[in-house]
Design a protein around this motif. Structure first.
Motif, PDB file in Angstrom:
ATOM      1  N   ALA A 117      -6.079   0.008   0.586  1.00  0.00           N
ATOM      2  CA  ALA A 117      -6.174   0.642  -0.387  1.00  0.00           C
ATOM      3  C   ALA A 117      -4.784   0.645  -1.315  1.00  0.00           C
ATOM      4  CB  ALA A 117      -7.355   0.378  -1.504  1.00  0.00           C
ATOM      5  N   LYS A 118      -4.222   2.011  -0.710  1.00  0.00           N
ATOM      6  CA  LYS A 118      -2.838   2.415  -1.239  1.00  0.00           C
ATOM      7  C   LYS A 118      -2.131   2.369  -0.359  1.00  0.00           C
ATOM      8  CE  LYS A 118      -5.782   7.119  -2.297  1.00  0.00           C
ATOM      9  NZ  LYS A 118      -6.795   8.251  -2.533  1.00  0.00           N
ATOM     10  N   CYS A 119      -1.986   1.069  -0.064  1.00  0.00           N
ATOM     11  CA  CYS A 119      -0.981   0.999   1.216  1.00  0.00           C
ATOM     12  C   CYS A 119       0.397   0.545   0.068  1.00  0.00           C
ATOM     13  CB  CYS A 119      -0.988   0.450   2.474  1.00  0.00           C
ATOM     14  SG  CYS A 119       0.432   0.245   3.688  1.00  0.00           S
ATOM     15  N   ILE A 120       1.900   0.679   0.471  1.00  0.00           N
ATOM     16  CA  ILE A 120       2.546   0.267   0.003  1.00  0.00           C
ATOM     17  C   ILE A 120       3.265  -0.680   0.944  1.00  0.00           C
ATOM     18  CG2 ILE A 120       2.507   1.360  -2.631  1.00  0.00           C
ATOM     19  CD1 ILE A 120       5.333   2.782  -0.982  1.00  0.00           C
ATOM     20  N   LEU A 121       2.933  -0.698   2.214  1.00  0.00           N
ATOM     21  CA  LEU A 121       3.995  -1.486   3.656  1.00  0.00           C
ATOM     22  C   LEU A 121       5.303  -0.993   3.097  1.00  0.00           C
ATOM     23  CD1 LEU A 121       2.147  -3.361   4.711  1.00  0.00           C
ATOM     24  CD2 LEU A 121       3.131  -4.955   4.370  1.00  0.00           C
ATOM     25  N   CYS A 122       5.251   0.152   3.494  1.00  0.00           N
ATOM     26  CA  CYS A 122       6.451   1.423   3.638  1.00  0.00           C
ATOM     27  C   CYS A 122       7.257   0.914   5.343  1.00  0.00           C
ATOM     28  CB  CYS A 122       6.862   1.965   2.642  1.00  0.00           C
ATOM     29  SG  CYS A 122       5.229   3.791   3.878  1.00  0.00           S
ATOM     30  N   TYR A 123       6.797   1.036   5.881  1.00  0.00           N
ATOM     31  CA  TYR A 123       6.588   0.743   7.170  1.00  0.00           C
ATOM     32  C   TYR A 123       6.599   2.118   8.058  1.00  0.00           C
ATOM     33  CZ  TYR A 123       7.562  -3.988   6.692  1.00  0.00           C
ATOM     34  OH  TYR A 123       7.340  -5.831   6.897  1.00  0.00           O
ATOM     35  N   ARG A 124       6.993   3.386   7.118  1.00  0.00           N
ATOM     36  CA  ARG A 124       6.584   4.727   7.299  1.00  0.00           C
ATOM     37  C   ARG A 124       6.364   4.870   8.709  1.00  0.00           C
ATOM     38  NH1 ARG A 124       7.957   8.994   2.521  1.00  0.00           N
ATOM     39  NH2 ARG A 124       9.427   8.363   1.125  1.00  0.00           N
ATOM     40  N   CYS A 125       4.542   4.477   8.532  1.00  0.00           N
ATOM     41  CA  CYS A 125       4.006   5.157   9.297  1.00  0.00           C
ATOM     42  C   CYS A 125       3.870   3.925  11.247  1.00  0.00           C
ATOM     43  CB  CYS A 125       2.752   5.217   8.863  1.00  0.00           C
ATOM     44  SG  CYS A 125       2.356   3.105   8.372  1.00  0.00           S
ATOM     45  N   ASN A 167      14.669  -0.533   3.870  1.00  0.00           N
ATOM     46  CA  ASN A 167      14.909  -0.769   2.554  1.00  0.00           C
ATOM     47  C   ASN A 167      14.109  -2.000   2.673  1.00  0.00           C
ATOM     48  OD1 ASN A 167      16.962  -3.389   4.073  1.00  0.00           O
ATOM     49  ND2 ASN A 167      18.073  -1.813   4.808  1.00  0.00           N
ATOM     50  N   VAL A 168      13.076  -1.539   2.937  1.00  0.00           N
ATOM     51  CA  VAL A 168      12.064  -2.497   2.288  1.00  0.00           C
ATOM     52  C   VAL A 168      11.403  -2.513   0.952  1.00  0.00           C
ATOM     53  CG1 VAL A 168      11.013  -3.288   4.475  1.00  0.00           C
ATOM     54  CG2 VAL A 168       9.692  -1.889   3.598  1.00  0.00           C
ATOM     55  N   THR A 191      17.995   9.725  -7.078  1.00  0.00           N
ATOM     56  CA  THR A 191      17.905   8.054  -6.649  1.00  0.00           C
ATOM     57  C   THR A 191      16.701   8.155  -6.375  1.00  0.00           C
ATOM     58  OG1 THR A 191      20.580   7.446  -6.347  1.00  0.00           O
ATOM     59  CG2 THR A 191      18.971   6.139  -5.429  1.00  0.00           C
ATOM     60  N   PRO A 192      15.802   7.284  -6.586  1.00  0.00           N
ATOM     61  CA  PRO A 192      14.451   7.030  -6.624  1.00  0.00           C
ATOM     62  C   PRO A 192      14.450   6.863  -5.079  1.00  0.00           C
ATOM     63  CG  PRO A 192      14.790   5.646  -8.030  1.00  0.00           C
ATOM     64  CD  PRO A 192      15.770   6.256  -7.911  1.00  0.00           C
ATOM     65  N   THR A 193      13.099   6.918  -4.279  1.00  0.00           N
ATOM     66  CA  THR A 193      13.107   6.035  -2.942  1.00  0.00           C
ATOM     67  C   THR A 193      11.345   6.158  -2.229  1.00  0.00           C
ATOM     68  OG1 THR A 193      13.431   7.695  -1.847  1.00  0.00           O
ATOM     69  CG2 THR A 193      15.859   6.771  -1.786  1.00  0.00           C
ATOM     70  N   LEU A 194      11.077   5.284  -1.793  1.00  0.00           N
ATOM     71  CA  LEU A 194       9.616   5.422  -1.416  1.00  0.00           C
ATOM     72  C   LEU A 194       9.444   4.954   0.234  1.00  0.00           C
ATOM     73  CD1 LEU A 194       7.870   2.930  -4.281  1.00  0.00           C
ATOM     74  CD2 LEU A 194       7.638   5.183  -3.839  1.00  0.00           C
ATOM     75  N   CYS A 195      10.704   4.136   0.684  1.00  0.00           N
ATOM     76  CA  CYS A 195      10.353   3.868   2.127  1.00  0.00           C
ATOM     77  C   CYS A 195      11.425   4.439   2.833  1.00  0.00           C
ATOM     78  CB  CYS A 195      10.306   2.155   2.267  1.00  0.00           C
ATOM     79  SG  CYS A 195      12.214   1.578   2.369  1.00  0.00           S
ATOM     80  N   TYR A 196      11.943   5.338   1.688  1.00  0.00           N
ATOM     81  CA  TYR A 196      12.913   5.763   2.939  1.00  0.00           C
ATOM     82  C   TYR A 196      12.548   7.273   3.216  1.00  0.00           C
ATOM     83  CZ  TYR A 196      17.557   9.028   3.919  1.00  0.00           C
ATOM     84  OH  TYR A 196      18.398   9.254   4.032  1.00  0.00           O
TER      85      TYR A 196
END
Lengths: 303, 626
Positions: free
Chosen positions: A166-174, A70-71, A57-62
């Motif tokens: 400019a590379k930020c997908i706003l995943c909230y991880r940081c 879950n954004v 299952t693909p994940t980016l913010c997880y």
């Protein structure tokens, strides 16, 4: 004079140390994923259930060492009887759920989310995202050359790392790593709203003026290379960054007694980056400024 | 928490504004004067300090209202007082449109250019202001004033509308509606009059006094500032009865009444009440959602302005029935008159024993706290509203858990819309059996409709569910000037367009669902045949782009891509066969964007952001230029 000096006392006899009662084993929950029957412990997420039977299952913010937010919505799956798709990373399993992870509806949402990101963000240093985009047939080009993007100049305001939003997908991880999930420093947060939302310090002050302690845990969790070691950023700019020529060596941090495992990324005999394994029981992937950045002395003996 | 606060210090004025909300600082650790003898090396803060985070929004309001904007020093002082990290507080402050984090003149005219005002000449007002005062944001009146565009101000019945806010020792807001550029410029030059309405016009409740009215029974007839008059007209009978029959019986009545939520989602109110009343975790929380910001909606504003005690009484009944000792009333920041009247009503109710430690002598406790929104449509979403009250960014939460399980402060929470709550008064007074006799089988009772746009008598109307749309339109005098109907936007920006062919549809949740439309919160925005619907739909697309919280990708980027594709669609019109092909491609793309927003967004904003755009294209309303 007393026969027994006051400073000499036998320690009290050992007593039974009370133990916590054994926890009952979590009950198993049965559900159906893509037609296959699966049993997972109660409280597990759909993502864990999918992974337990080998569904990628693909994940980016997880990320395993952070609280799911879950954004990004790239992990959505279809659950029978629900009006909308649900994020696999944070939805816990319920008995009798019937889940589709590769239906047309799921594939459409994943493709669109990846298209939205790839058409608005510079994904050149985001290998996972590009791989997923290819898998789901995303065509970011179809939004045209005038599609709005988050392009902006890279922020270089300290010696240790750069922020290229400019590379930020706003995943909230940081934000999570800087906050209660790891560092409890709270130097950055999401500011603004909607498409203008950005990761920012207060009033966008430079990092040295903020609460940042340069632990670099935000870099450690960034999925797109928006946060990057200054060494890596400069080598990439000079065209000398080459992961194929890099060796990764695990060692123990020399600074204090905690004993964090460091993974040294070494290119041409120089340490170019330091990470820690996500599944490491001491660090969970997180380090401090010394372990993360304090290796300039290596190889400098006698200079 | 170890805060690092650098940069300039707050001015004395800013500190006084914050202290006005939070009280004087307890110690040097909280921004007061250091006294080493008293404080030593003891660290204050921790849990007790973080408990006060819900005061962040009121503190930000205090500075913004006093100075007109929030400086770095003021934010730092608030952070010190409440033990909130500055980056975190900056994230919160920058979320809300009413707050400015850059210097701004103390007098600001907000000129509405949203849908209802758009068709009544808002663009002409803005164009004239641009000509006379300069582009939006330009300082004027010797740098003391400026103007800006605003999304819907909820004054649609008197469009085009504007509101002038004056920051200062006595902050005030003045409504200008209908507004023209000269009046706005004059208001800016004279720095605003007293709070209230400069142009009280025809009563916005055309049915006022009609004996068939229920929710609007007292509106326009009873002094909204007098508790005695309220009681002389049936006020507090419902609370008295609810205290006599007890919480279980009250909840039974509400369940039996089949009352559905009037905020847009139409969830059975009784089921919420029952779930919270039976929740084991304590305390319970009650929230009255008065943050109506749907373009075209003004029903709750008029209800609160005309009958504020009814809202207070209904909240008291709900709170006591569900085991809450306090209720939050979250009102949108652009409703000064409703806020003022509610504050007065709450104070009077408290001093007469209708609120407080011993409600009506029955030994039960209930209090109401008002919270002001700060310009964010998304905060009308219930979980975003909780975050906003808690002093966080108004980002919706993932559900489950549902509010009845873990809502405000993580506690079991009842959240109801203003109109939903006011319905409870008649349900308790007359019993559920009498209530279900009104309306349809699936939608009981009466409904408030905010009728605006190009209609003869815009205003607030109350009709039983099941009334055909045509009858409502007739009640409002039909299309303005006797012109032909173009389309009706039903349900607001998140709603759908309907045309002449659907005019005989009964207005009820189930009947509208059957024809693919939605009642939403009861918006009926009327457009005549000459209206430029492409401009209307473009404004709706921009509205969602502006109001998306930015949390999830489908909505954050989808609303932008939808606006871009719609612009390309509109541009391709009248471009011959080539244009038609391009229109078809864009329509298909808009459909694909709508699908992912509907399927994968976290909350109702994203899930409904494509409704109006897609329904306008499907109905062929945008095919030819107006």
């Amino acid at each position: 004079m007393s026969a027994e000096p006051i400073w000499f006392r036998l320690p009290p006899p050992p007593t039974e140390v009370p133990r916590a009662p054994e926890r009952p084993a979590p009950r198993a929950v049965e559900l159906t994923i893509d037609g296959a029957s699966v049993a997972v412990p109660e409280g597990a997420t759909l993502l864990e259930a999918c992974r337990s039977i080998g569904i990628d299952t693909p994940t980016l913010c997880y990320l395993e060492n952070l609280t799911p937010v879950n954004v990004c919505r790239v992990c959505v799956v279809e659950v029978e009887g629900l009006r909308t798709l649900v994020p696999a990373c944070s939805r816990t399993v319920e008995p009798g759920m019937v889940v589709q992870t590769d239906s047309e509806r799921v594939r459409h949402s994943r493709r669109m989310v990846l298209e939205f990101l790839a058409s608005s963000v510079d994904v050149s240093t985001a290998p996972d995202l590009r791989r997923y985009a290819e898998r789901y047939g995303a065509e970011p080009g179809r939004y045209g050359p005038t599609a709005a993007t988050v392009a902006q100049p890279v922020k270089v305001d300290n010696e240790l790392y750069v922020r290229d939003y400019a590379k930020c997908i706003l995943c909230y991880r940081c934000v999570e790593a800087c906050g209660t999930d790891a560092q409890n420093t709270f130097a950055i947060a999401v500011a603004g709203r909607g498409f203008e939302a950005r990761i920012s310090t207060e009033f966008a002050v430079p990092l040295p003026d903020s609460a940042c302690v340069y632990c670099g845990n935000c870099i450690g969790v960034c999925p797109t290379g928006a946060l990057m070691f200054r060494s890596e950023h400069e080598m990439r700019a000079a065209g000398t960054w080459d992961e194929a020529r890099q060796a990764r060596t695990d060692t123990i941090c020399p600074y204090c007694g905690v004993g964090c495992t460091l993974t040294l990324h070494v290119q041409d005999g120089e340490i170019v980056k330091v990470t820690s394994p996500l599944d490491h029981e001491v660090t969970a992937g997180h380090l401090c400024i010394k372990g993360r950045f304090g290796w300039a002395f290596v190889g400098k003996r006698g200079e | 928490m170890d805060l690092r606060i650098v940069g300039p210090l707050a001015t004395a004025v800013e500190r006084a504004a914050v202290d006005g909300v939070l009280g004087p600082p307890e110690s040097g650790w909280h921004g007061g004067v250091r006294d080493a003898r008293l404080e030593g090396h003891v660290a204050y803060g921790g849990y007790a300090a973080r408990e006060r985070r819900h005061l962040l929004l009121p503190a930000l309001h205090a500075v913004n209202d006093r100075v007109g904007w929030i400086s770095q020093g003021a934010l730092g002082y608030i952070c010190q007082r409440l033990t909130v990290p500055p980056a975190d507080a900056y994230g919160v402050a920058s979320f809300y449109a009413l707050f400015s984090l850059t210097p701004r003149p103390p007098v600001v005219a907000q000129v509405c250019d949203d849908v209802a005002c758009l068709v009544q000449g808002a663009e002409a007002v803005c164009a004239e202001l641009e000509r006379t005062l300069g582009p939006a944001g330009t300082p004027t009146a010797a740098g003391r004033a400026t103007w800006q565009r605003s999304p819907c101000l909820g004054l649609c019945e008197r469009a085009p509308a504007a509101m002038v806010r004056v920051a200062g020792e006595e902050p005030r807001e003045t409504v200008l509606a209908p507004a023209d550029a000269a009046a706005v410029a004059d208001e800016l030059a004279t720095r605003g009059g007293p709070t209230g309405d400069r142009a009280p016009s025809a009563p916005p409740i055309p049915q006022a006094g009609d004996p068939s009215l229920r929710l609007l029974r007292r509106a326009g007839r009873v002094d909204p500032e007098s508790l005695d008059e309220y009681r002389a007209h049936g006020g507090y009978e419902a609370l008295r009865r609810s205290l006599e029959i007890g919480p279980e019986a009250v909840i039974r009545e509400v369940i039996d009444s089949k009352l559905l939520g009037r905020g847009g989602a139409a969830f059975p109110a009784g089921r919420k009440w029952e779930a919270v009343a039976h929740a084991a975790a304590r305390p319970h929380e009650l929230v009255c959602n008065a943050d109506e910001s749907e373009p075209g909606t003004f029903k709750d504003r008029l209800l609160m302005e005309a009958d504020p005690f009814a809202v207070v009484e209904a909240m008291t009944i709900a709170g006591i029935a569900t085991g809450c000792e306090r209720g939050f009333l979250y009102i949108r920041g652009e409703y000064p008159l409703a806020l003022e009247r509610l504050e007065r009503a709450i104070a009077q109710a408290r001093s007469h024993g209708f609120l407080g430690d011993d409600v009506m002598g029955h030994g039960v406790r209930f209090e109401i706290e008002i919270r002001r929104g700060a310009g964010a449509y998304i905060c009308g979403e219930e979980t975003a509203l909780f975050n906003s009250i808690e002093g966080r960014r108004g980002e919706p939460r993932n559900k489950p858990p549902f509010p009845t399980q873990a809502g405000l402060f993580g506690r079991p929470t009842v959240v109801n819309n203003v109109e939903t709550l006011v319905n409870v008064l008649d349900i308790v007074r007359e019993g559920a059996a009498a209530y279900v006799a009104i309306g349809t089988a699936g939608s009981t009772g009466t409904k408030l409709f905010a009728v605006s746009g190009q209609v003869e008598r815009p205003g607030l109307y109350e009709v039983p569910f099941g009334t055909p749309l045509r009858s409502l339109l007739d009640l409002a005098g039909g299309v303005a000037g006797g012109r032909q109907l173009g389309a009706i936007l039903l349900g607001g920006a998140a709603g759908t367009f309907v045309t002449e062919a659907q005019l005989d549809t009964p207005l009820a949740f189930e009947t509208l669902r059957a024809v693919g439309a939605t009642l939403g919160s009861g918006v009926v925005l009327v457009f005549d045949e000459s209206a430029d619907l492409a401009a209307v739909v473009a404004r709706i697309a921009r509205f969602f782009r502006d109001e998306s919280c930015g949390q999830c990708v489908p909505c954050r980027v989808g609303t932008v891509r939808q606006e871009e594709a719609l612009a390309r669609y509109v541009r391709a019109r009248g471009d011959g066969p080539g244009g038609e092909v391009r229109m078809e491609i864009e329509a298909e793309l808009i459909g694909e964007i709508g699908r992912v927003m509907r399927d994968a967004s976290i909350c109702g904003l994203g899930q409904t952001a494509s409704n109006a755009v897609e329904s306008a294209i499907a109905a062929g309303l945008l095919e030819t230029p107006a």
